[in-house]
Write a protein that holds these residues in place. Structure first.
Motif, PDB file in Angstrom:
ATOM      1  N   GLU A   1       0.845  -1.197   0.000  1.00  0.00           N
ATOM      2  CA  GLU A   1       0.000   0.000   0.000  1.00  0.00           C
ATOM      3  C   GLU A   1       0.876   1.241   0.000  1.00  0.00           C
ATOM      4  O   GLU A   1       1.778   1.368   0.826  1.00  0.00           O
ATOM      5  N   GLY A   2       0.642   2.155  -0.929  1.00  0.00           N
ATOM      6  CA  GLY A   2       1.364   3.416  -0.956  1.00  0.00           C
ATOM      7  C   GLY A   2       2.461   3.433  -2.008  1.00  0.00           C
ATOM      8  O   GLY A   2       2.993   2.396  -2.428  1.00  0.00           O
ATOM      9  N   GLU A   3       2.825   4.647  -2.433  1.00  0.00           N
ATOM     10  CA  GLU A   3       3.804   4.802  -3.506  1.00  0.00           C
ATOM     11  C   GLU A   3       5.198   4.345  -3.095  1.00  0.00           C
ATOM     12  O   GLU A   3       5.911   3.713  -3.895  1.00  0.00           O
ATOM     13  N   VAL A   4       5.610   4.654  -1.865  1.00  0.00           N
ATOM     14  CA  VAL A   4       6.966   4.288  -1.438  1.00  0.00           C
ATOM     15  C   VAL A   4       7.156   2.780  -1.525  1.00  0.00           C
ATOM     16  O   VAL A   4       8.157   2.289  -2.083  1.00  0.00           O
ATOM     17  N   THR A   5       6.195   2.023  -0.988  1.00  0.00           N
ATOM     18  CA  THR A   5       6.352   0.574  -0.997  1.00  0.00           C
ATOM     19  C   THR A   5       6.196   0.008  -2.402  1.00  0.00           C
ATOM     20  O   THR A   5       6.851  -0.980  -2.751  1.00  0.00           O
ATOM     21  N   LEU A   6       5.350   0.619  -3.228  1.00  0.00           N
ATOM     22  CA  LEU A   6       5.230   0.148  -4.610  1.00  0.00           C
ATOM     23  C   LEU A   6       6.553   0.322  -5.343  1.00  0.00           C
ATOM     24  O   LEU A   6       6.996  -0.573  -6.077  1.00  0.00           O
ATOM     25  N   ARG A   7       7.195   1.460  -5.170  1.00  0.00           N
ATOM     26  CA  ARG A   7       8.479   1.673  -5.839  1.00  0.00           C
ATOM     27  C   ARG A   7       9.524   0.676  -5.347  1.00  0.00           C
ATOM     28  O   ARG A   7      10.362   0.200  -6.124  1.00  0.00           O
TER      29      ARG A   7
ATOM     30  N   ALA B   1       9.634 -19.188  14.427  1.00  0.00           N
ATOM     31  CA  ALA B   1       8.309 -19.541  13.919  1.00  0.00           C
ATOM     32  C   ALA B   1       7.206 -18.665  14.492  1.00  0.00           C
ATOM     33  O   ALA B   1       6.137 -18.533  13.889  1.00  0.00           O
ATOM     34  N   GLU B   2       7.428 -18.044  15.656  1.00  0.00           N
ATOM     35  CA  GLU B   2       6.392 -17.251  16.304  1.00  0.00           C
ATOM     36  C   GLU B   2       6.366 -15.796  15.838  1.00  0.00           C
ATOM     37  O   GLU B   2       5.371 -15.100  16.022  1.00  0.00           O
ATOM     38  N   ALA B   3       7.439 -15.310  15.266  1.00  0.00           N
ATOM     39  CA  ALA B   3       7.490 -13.914  14.827  1.00  0.00           C
ATOM     40  C   ALA B   3       6.497 -13.684  13.694  1.00  0.00           C
ATOM     41  O   ALA B   3       6.235 -14.574  12.875  1.00  0.00           O
ATOM     42  N   CYS B   4       5.933 -12.490  13.638  1.00  0.00           N
ATOM     43  CA  CYS B   4       4.891 -12.212  12.653  1.00  0.00           C
ATOM     44  C   CYS B   4       5.476 -12.087  11.248  1.00  0.00           C
ATOM     45  O   CYS B   4       6.687 -11.964  11.056  1.00  0.00           O
ATOM     46  N   ASP B   5       4.596 -12.107  10.282  1.00  0.00           N
ATOM     47  CA  ASP B   5       4.964 -12.115   8.874  1.00  0.00           C
ATOM     48  C   ASP B   5       5.466 -10.731   8.438  1.00  0.00           C
ATOM     49  O   ASP B   5       4.722  -9.752   8.507  1.00  0.00           O
ATOM     50  N   PRO B   6       6.712 -10.628   7.957  1.00  0.00           N
ATOM     51  CA  PRO B   6       7.203  -9.331   7.469  1.00  0.00           C
ATOM     52  C   PRO B   6       6.440  -8.817   6.251  1.00  0.00           C
ATOM     53  O   PRO B   6       6.534  -7.637   5.926  1.00  0.00           O
ATOM     54  N   LEU B   7       5.704  -9.702   5.575  1.00  0.00           N
ATOM     55  CA  LEU B   7       4.946  -9.288   4.399  1.00  0.00           C
ATOM     56  C   LEU B   7       3.486  -8.978   4.719  1.00  0.00           C
ATOM     57  O   LEU B   7       2.674  -8.842   3.799  1.00  0.00           O
ATOM     58  N   TYR B   8       3.160  -8.881   5.979  1.00  0.00           N
ATOM     59  CA  TYR B   8       1.870  -8.325   6.366  1.00  0.00           C
ATOM     60  C   TYR B   8       1.860  -6.860   5.925  1.00  0.00           C
ATOM     61  O   TYR B   8       2.874  -6.155   6.016  1.00  0.00           O
ATOM     62  N   ARG B   9       0.722  -6.403   5.430  1.00  0.00           N
ATOM     63  CA  ARG B   9       0.648  -5.077   4.803  1.00  0.00           C
ATOM     64  C   ARG B   9       1.197  -3.966   5.700  1.00  0.00           C
ATOM     65  O   ARG B   9       1.952  -3.090   5.249  1.00  0.00           O
ATOM     66  N   LYS B  10       0.837  -3.975   6.989  1.00  0.00           N
ATOM     67  CA  LYS B  10       1.298  -2.913   7.882  1.00  0.00           C
ATOM     68  C   LYS B  10       2.800  -3.005   8.127  1.00  0.00           C
ATOM     69  O   LYS B  10       3.494  -1.987   8.212  1.00  0.00           O
ATOM     70  N   ALA B  11       3.327  -4.223   8.259  1.00  0.00           N
ATOM     71  CA  ALA B  11       4.770  -4.382   8.467  1.00  0.00           C
ATOM     72  C   ALA B  11       5.542  -3.847   7.271  1.00  0.00           C
ATOM     73  O   ALA B  11       6.579  -3.187   7.433  1.00  0.00           O
ATOM     74  N   ILE B  12       5.051  -4.105   6.058  1.00  0.00           N
ATOM     75  CA  ILE B  12       5.716  -3.578   4.861  1.00  0.00           C
ATOM     76  C   ILE B  12       5.706  -2.058   4.883  1.00  0.00           C
ATOM     77  O   ILE B  12       6.717  -1.411   4.605  1.00  0.00           O
ATOM     78  N   ARG B  13       4.550  -1.491   5.218  1.00  0.00           N
ATOM     79  CA  ARG B  13       4.435  -0.027   5.211  1.00  0.00           C
ATOM     80  C   ARG B  13       5.363   0.604   6.251  1.00  0.00           C
ATOM     81  O   ARG B  13       6.077   1.574   5.948  1.00  0.00           O
TER      82      ARG B  13
ATOM     83  N   HIS C   1      -6.855   5.953   1.166  1.00  0.00           N
ATOM     84  CA  HIS C   1      -6.479   7.364   1.091  1.00  0.00           C
ATOM     85  C   HIS C   1      -5.334   7.602   0.109  1.00  0.00           C
ATOM     86  O   HIS C   1      -5.290   8.626  -0.567  1.00  0.00           O
ATOM     87  N   ARG C   2      -4.405   6.649   0.049  1.00  0.00           N
ATOM     88  CA  ARG C   2      -3.232   6.870  -0.802  1.00  0.00           C
ATOM     89  C   ARG C   2      -3.518   6.571  -2.269  1.00  0.00           C
ATOM     90  O   ARG C   2      -2.810   7.037  -3.148  1.00  0.00           O
ATOM     91  N   GLY C   3      -4.519   5.758  -2.542  1.00  0.00           N
ATOM     92  CA  GLY C   3      -4.865   5.450  -3.923  1.00  0.00           C
ATOM     93  C   GLY C   3      -3.871   4.564  -4.635  1.00  0.00           C
ATOM     94  O   GLY C   3      -3.813   4.560  -5.867  1.00  0.00           O
ATOM     95  N   VAL C   4      -3.087   3.786  -3.898  1.00  0.00           N
ATOM     96  CA  VAL C   4      -2.078   2.914  -4.504  1.00  0.00           C
ATOM     97  C   VAL C   4      -2.087   1.571  -3.777  1.00  0.00           C
ATOM     98  O   VAL C   4      -1.826   1.497  -2.578  1.00  0.00           O
ATOM     99  N   LEU C   5      -2.388   0.508  -4.491  1.00  0.00           N
ATOM    100  CA  LEU C   5      -2.304  -0.857  -3.982  1.00  0.00           C
ATOM    101  C   LEU C   5      -1.637  -1.727  -5.040  1.00  0.00           C
ATOM    102  O   LEU C   5      -1.694  -1.425  -6.242  1.00  0.00           O
ATOM    103  N   ALA C   6      -1.024  -2.816  -4.608  1.00  0.00           N
ATOM    104  CA  ALA C   6      -0.462  -3.780  -5.545  1.00  0.00           C
ATOM    105  C   ALA C   6      -0.471  -5.154  -4.903  1.00  0.00           C
ATOM    106  O   ALA C   6      -0.457  -5.290  -3.668  1.00  0.00           O
TER     107      ALA C   6
END
Length: 284
Positions: A36-42, A153-165, A94-99
């Protein structure tokens, strides 16, 4: 240049991967993830990213500023007004960018550890389930040049949308892999000549006085309980010196301080080694 595809129906099957984003963040999306968002899309589309892009969904007003990035033979780009995007995602966009990214095969931790005796700096996360902290630590790992992040194994997923952002897209570029447990991380350290450093307020050594090892695995645990005692018993226990009467830092902040210290020492060591290879000042 490939032209974007305008969509005005929230039920369009081409946008199925974007539907009910928040709920599917929790239950998974069969090998896909959302950015989500331009920074992460780039970052997702940067040369250093390790993931394929399945499609991009933009509000129409975002296309002109991203057409240079998304033109050519890239992934399909769909344009939908924000009301349609919000109806699909299940919350206001709000950001208008998803992928949609594709996870692909995940490497094993052994593949991410530089072979001895080369210098190595790895970050090990044990039991961290807060997406903000995990995202922040990936951002720190990128900033200070860690070779990889290893998670139990217990740590959360780094590719969860909020973690990426929160990672500012670093979760898309910093190599990472999972081990079965914190104990498995220490077994990896032993096999690959890595010195395990357990960051804890009760550490025997202060970070400022530590001469960083050439090959280090920095271990961080969840806030509150911290690292398990059995794990710390197998590592060098290191603390960050703080003002009297206070011994608490956010884990991402503590990780940034420790990574900066370890990385700065590695840079200084590399510079010394480089000068040593030029006798009589020939490298000046």
């Amino acid at each position: 240049m490939s032209e974007p595809i305008a969509i005005d129906d929230a039920g369009d099957p081409r946008l199925a991967a974007y539907r009910d984003v928040r709920e599917r963040d929790l239950v998974g999306r069969q090998g896909r993830f959302i950015v989500e968002g331009e920074v992460t899309l780039r970052m997702l589309l940067s040369p250093g990213a390790r993931f394929a892009v399945e499609s991009v969904l933009l509000a129409p007003e975002r296309w002109p500023g991203l057409s240079d990035l998304l033109g050519g033979a890239g992934p399909p780009v769909y344009l939908a007004g924000k009301p349609v995007m919000s109806a699909i995602a299940g919350f206001p966009i709000h950001r208008g960018v998803l992928a949609v990214g594709v996870r692909g095969a995940e490497p094993g931790p052994e593949a991410l550890i530089p072979p001895a005796p080369a210098p190595a700096l790895l970050l090990g996360l044990v039991g961290l389930t807060n997406h903000d902290n995990v995202g922040g630590l990936f951002r720190n790992a990128a900033a200070f040049g860690a070779d990889a992040v290893l998670l139990d194994a217990e740590a959360c997923d780094p590719l969860y949308r909020k973690a990426i952002r929160v990672s500012a897209g670093a979760a898309l570029t910093v190599p990472f892999a999972r081990a079965a447990s914190g104990a498995a991380l220490l077994d990896l350290a032993e096999r690959h000549a890595l010195t395990p450093l357990a960051l804890t307020p009760g550490g025997d050594e202060t970070l400022g006085a530590l001469e960083p090892p050439a090959r280090a695995l920095l271990l961080l645990g969840t806030e509150g309980p911290g690292l398990p005692n059995a794990l710390m018993a197998r590592a060098r226990r290191v603390r960050i010196a703080m003002a009297p009467g206070f011994d608490s830092l956010n884990v991402a902040t503590a990780g940034a301080i420790a990574l900066h210290h370890l990385a700065a020492s590695r840079s200084a060591r590399s510079a010394r080694d480089g000068l040593a290879s030029f006798p009589d000042g020939e490298g000046e």
